[in-house]
Design a protein around this motif. Structure first.
Motif, PDB file in Angstrom:
ATOM      1  N   LYS A  26     -10.838  -4.877   2.381  1.00  0.00           N
ATOM      2  CA  LYS A  26     -12.050  -5.377   1.789  1.00  0.00           C
ATOM      3  C   LYS A  26     -11.923  -6.774   1.531  1.00  0.00           C
ATOM      4  O   LYS A  26     -10.954  -7.261   1.137  1.00  0.00           O
ATOM      5  CB  LYS A  26     -12.156  -4.605   0.412  1.00  0.00           C
ATOM      6  N   ARG A  40      -6.339  -1.604   2.193  1.00  0.00           N
ATOM      7  CA  ARG A  40      -6.553  -0.138   2.112  1.00  0.00           C
ATOM      8  C   ARG A  40      -5.621   0.583   1.766  1.00  0.00           C
ATOM      9  O   ARG A  40      -4.286   0.153   2.424  1.00  0.00           O
ATOM     10  CB  ARG A  40      -7.543   0.252   3.173  1.00  0.00           C
ATOM     11  N   TRP A 135     -15.288   1.256   3.590  1.00  0.00           N
ATOM     12  CA  TRP A 135     -14.514   1.448   2.389  1.00  0.00           C
ATOM     13  C   TRP A 135     -14.707   0.483   1.644  1.00  0.00           C
ATOM     14  O   TRP A 135     -14.914  -0.933   1.812  1.00  0.00           O
ATOM     15  CB  TRP A 135     -13.049   1.252   3.023  1.00  0.00           C
TER      16      TRP A 135
END
Length: 202
Positions: A26, A40, A135
């Motif tokens: 991210k 992640r 995500w």
């Protein structure tokens, strides 16, 4: 990409094309801190399970190489899992988005899986896309572990045309969740079969 490796070098049968942001990390940018990245959960295990020689792993991101080259180095510091890196300059800007044109990859599309959260990035080759929800930074997420299992299932089954498998999963908003459910049912069926076999034999 360069031509596939020739013997005695080992060329993996399947090519996995991965986006970075929204899938593996991210990223946030602020004036105060510049770029910040969050990895992640399960990323290291994921790369070790699908990396070379299991698959030909290609990072193909719509981000620019100057910022993200170092991020990929951090993900694969010994350069052992990720074979190739493609950035925004390898995409084509079309309909307001950066499109990954798989026909230019120099690979048999029956053996190419593109994993992304953005359907628009694969609009020219939707049959090769395995589209996951983006995500959002949830640190309890375990999708990458299940994704590695899914990909290895394809490899172990020696699937001739991955697009047939991907077509089935395209109907789900979260194909990893659907795969998980299928695995659970499969395990239950095996359990039931064993149970009935035991009962019949006794």
């Amino acid at each position: 990409l360069p031509d596939p490796l020739e013997y005695p070098m080992l060329q993996p049968k399947y090519t996995i094309v991965l986006e970075i942001t929204g899938l593996l990390v991210k990223s946030d940018w602020t004036h105060k801190h510049g770029w910040r990245f969050q990895k992640r959960p399960g990323l290291d295990v994921f790369l070790s399970q699908i990396g070379y020689p299991n698959f030909e792993v290609v990072i193909w991101t719509v981000e620019n190489g100057m910022t993200f080259w170092a991020i990929i180095n951090g993900m694969d510091p010994n350069n052992q899992y990720i074979m190739y890196r493609l950035f925004r300059d390898a995409t084509r800007f079309k309909n307001g988005t950066h499109v990954k044109e798989l026909n230019c990859l120099n690979r048999d599309l029956k053996k190419v899986i593109v994993i992304d959260w953005n359907k628009n990035s694969t609009q020219d080759n939707p049959d090769n896309a395995f589209t996951l929800p983006k995500w959002n930074g949830d640190m309890s997420d375990r999708s990458l572990i299940d994704l590695a299992q899914f990909l290895n299932e394809i490899k172990d089954s020696d699937v001739d045309d991955v697009r047939e498998v991907l077509q089935y999963y395209r109907q789900f908003d979260d194909p990893i969740e659907a795969f998980r459910e299928n695995q659970r049912k499969f395990a239950e069926n095996i359990k039931e079969d064993r149970k009935s076999t035991r009962q019949n034999s006794s």
